[in-house]
Design a protein around this motif. Sequence first.
Motif, short mmCIF file in Angstrom:
data_model
loop_
_atom_site.label_atom_id
_atom_site.label_comp_id
_atom_site.label_asym_id
_atom_site.label_seq_id
_atom_site.Cartn_x
_atom_site.Cartn_y
_atom_site.Cartn_z
N ALA A 34 43.97 42.53 40.31
CA ALA A 34 43.47 42.18 38.98
C ALA A 34 42.12 41.45 39.08
CB ALA A 34 44.49 41.31 38.24
N TYR A 35 42.01 40.55 40.07
CA TYR A 35 40.75 39.83 40.26
C TYR A 35 39.63 40.81 40.62
CZ TYR A 35 37.60 36.03 41.54
OH TYR A 35 36.52 35.17 41.60
N ARG A 36 39.94 41.70 41.55
CA ARG A 36 38.94 42.68 41.98
C ARG A 36 38.54 43.60 40.83
NH1 ARG A 36 39.02 46.25 47.50
NH2 ARG A 36 37.01 47.24 47.14
N HIS A 37 39.50 44.03 40.06
CA HIS A 37 39.23 44.89 38.90
C HIS A 37 38.30 44.17 37.91
CE1 HIS A 37 39.83 47.91 35.82
NE2 HIS A 37 40.16 46.95 34.97
N HIS A 38 38.61 42.90 37.63
CA HIS A 38 37.77 42.12 36.70
C HIS A 38 36.34 42.02 37.23
CE1 HIS A 38 36.93 38.99 33.66
NE2 HIS A 38 36.14 38.51 34.60
N LEU A 39 36.22 41.75 38.50
CA LEU A 39 34.92 41.60 39.14
C LEU A 39 34.12 42.91 39.07
CD1 LEU A 39 33.50 39.29 40.63
CD2 LEU A 39 34.56 40.05 42.73
N GLU A 40 34.77 44.01 39.38
CA GLU A 40 34.09 45.30 39.36
C GLU A 40 33.77 45.75 37.93
OE1 GLU A 40 36.89 47.60 41.64
OE2 GLU A 40 35.91 47.10 43.54
N LEU A 41 34.64 45.41 36.98
CA LEU A 41 34.44 45.83 35.59
C LEU A 41 33.35 45.02 34.89
CD1 LEU A 41 35.69 47.74 33.42
CD2 LEU A 41 37.09 45.80 32.73
N THR A 42 33.36 43.70 35.11
CA THR A 42 32.44 42.83 34.36
C THR A 42 31.21 42.43 35.16
OG1 THR A 42 33.50 40.77 35.07
CG2 THR A 42 34.39 41.84 33.09
N GLY A 43 31.29 42.52 36.49
CA GLY A 43 30.18 42.07 37.33
C GLY A 43 30.14 40.57 37.51
N THR A 44 31.14 39.87 36.95
CA THR A 44 31.23 38.41 37.11
C THR A 44 32.67 38.05 37.47
OG1 THR A 44 31.79 38.07 34.77
CG2 THR A 44 29.44 37.97 35.36
N PRO A 45 32.83 36.94 38.17
CA PRO A 45 34.20 36.53 38.50
C PRO A 45 34.90 35.98 37.25
CG PRO A 45 32.64 34.89 39.29
CD PRO A 45 31.83 36.04 38.75
N PRO A 46 36.23 35.98 37.26
CA PRO A 46 36.95 35.34 36.15
C PRO A 46 36.60 33.85 36.08
CG PRO A 46 38.42 36.70 37.44
CD PRO A 46 37.13 36.62 38.20
N TYR A 47 36.46 33.33 34.88
CA TYR A 47 36.15 31.92 34.67
C TYR A 47 37.40 31.17 34.23
CZ TYR A 47 31.26 33.34 34.66
OH TYR A 47 30.04 33.86 35.02
N LEU A 48 37.35 29.85 34.41
CA LEU A 48 38.40 28.99 33.85
C LEU A 48 38.13 28.90 32.35
CD1 LEU A 48 38.54 26.25 36.63
CD2 LEU A 48 40.27 27.98 36.12
N ASN A 49 38.41 30.00 31.68
CA ASN A 49 38.09 30.18 30.28
C ASN A 49 39.36 29.98 29.46
OD1 ASN A 49 37.51 31.19 27.76
ND2 ASN A 49 36.81 33.18 28.45
N ILE A 76 36.87 40.14 51.17
CA ILE A 76 36.42 41.30 50.37
C ILE A 76 35.98 40.84 48.99
CG2 ILE A 76 37.24 43.40 49.20
CD1 ILE A 76 39.06 43.86 51.70
N LEU A 77 36.78 39.95 48.37
CA LEU A 77 36.42 39.45 47.04
C LEU A 77 35.13 38.64 47.08
CD1 LEU A 77 39.89 38.41 45.57
CD2 LEU A 77 38.62 40.54 45.22
N LEU A 78 34.97 37.83 48.13
CA LEU A 78 33.73 37.03 48.25
C LEU A 78 32.52 37.94 48.42
CD1 LEU A 78 35.06 34.12 50.49
CD2 LEU A 78 34.33 33.95 48.10
N ALA A 79 32.68 39.01 49.20
CA ALA A 79 31.57 39.96 49.38
C ALA A 79 31.25 40.66 48.06
CB ALA A 79 31.92 40.99 50.45
N LEU A 80 32.29 41.03 47.31
CA LEU A 80 32.07 41.67 46.01
C LEU A 80 31.37 40.72 45.04
CD1 LEU A 80 35.33 43.67 45.21
CD2 LEU A 80 33.00 44.55 45.23
N ARG A 81 31.77 39.46 45.08
CA ARG A 81 31.13 38.46 44.20
C ARG A 81 29.65 38.37 44.50
NH1 ARG A 81 34.45 33.46 42.47
NH2 ARG A 81 32.50 32.44 42.98
N SER A 82 29.29 38.40 45.78
CA SER A 82 27.86 38.26 46.12
C SER A 82 27.07 39.52 45.75
CB SER A 82 27.69 37.92 47.60
OG SER A 82 28.09 38.99 48.40
N THR A 83 27.70 40.70 45.82
CA THR A 83 26.97 41.92 45.47
C THR A 83 26.88 42.11 43.95
OG1 THR A 83 28.95 43.30 45.61
CG2 THR A 83 27.57 43.12 47.59
N THR A 84 27.82 41.52 43.19
CA THR A 84 27.76 41.67 41.74
C THR A 84 26.97 40.55 41.08
OG1 THR A 84 29.83 40.43 41.46
CG2 THR A 84 30.00 42.85 41.60
N GLY A 85 26.51 39.60 41.90
CA GLY A 85 25.75 38.50 41.32
C GLY A 85 26.63 37.36 40.84
N GLY A 86 27.92 37.45 41.19
CA GLY A 86 28.85 36.41 40.72
C GLY A 86 28.99 35.24 41.65
#
Length: 198
Positions: free
Chosen positions: A133-148, A183-193
């Motif tokens: 779910a975290y990875r999907h959110h990251l790939e879909l929005t380009g940003t990590p989930p926030y404490l929203n 993997i998630l940390l690498a995705l965060r850096s490539t998506t600008g998150g």
Amino acid sequence: MPGTNPHDHLASRAEVLWLKEPDPDPRSARYAAADKNRAYRDSPQPANARRPANWISALSGYEEFWRENGRTPRENTRDLATLPAEERRKGGWAGYQRKFEEKLCRYQIIRLDLSPAFEWDPQEHIWQKNFAAYRHHLELTGTPPYLNGADPAEFALARWFNRQLRQLQIGAQPKGRADQIAILLALRSTTGGSNHPC
């Protein structure tokens, strides 16, 4: 008629998988028969069919609970008063299957493997579900989930990831999970998150 409900479909699939290889354990045939003919529950049963029929009935009840509630029965909770006895019994049944897996016959194991409700390792299943779910959110929005606070699902994912990072920092994360967090940390850096706080 087989295939008219989810249970019959699962029973048919389990029987096909079970019959692919010889199984010297005579119990498997009894469990397969009970699964195929759930009518054993309502009619007089031979002595050697009672246990398989009861097991199939318990599995069926467990799967029914999952279908009706969108989750598996809880085995425990911090406030036991909020856990209905029937749910606790169903959850306890699943825990017993995990604990005594080596005593189950091959048909039982196959049937549990096919069950959409049953997991051999529920905690690992939940972890992998959160990872996906975290990875999907990251790939879909380009940003990590926030404490929203406005989005409880996003908030829960952000908290989950923060807990994983803390475990990673103190060396408490198993290697397989640490690799997945990487993997998630690498995705965060490539998506600008990477600069965004969770």
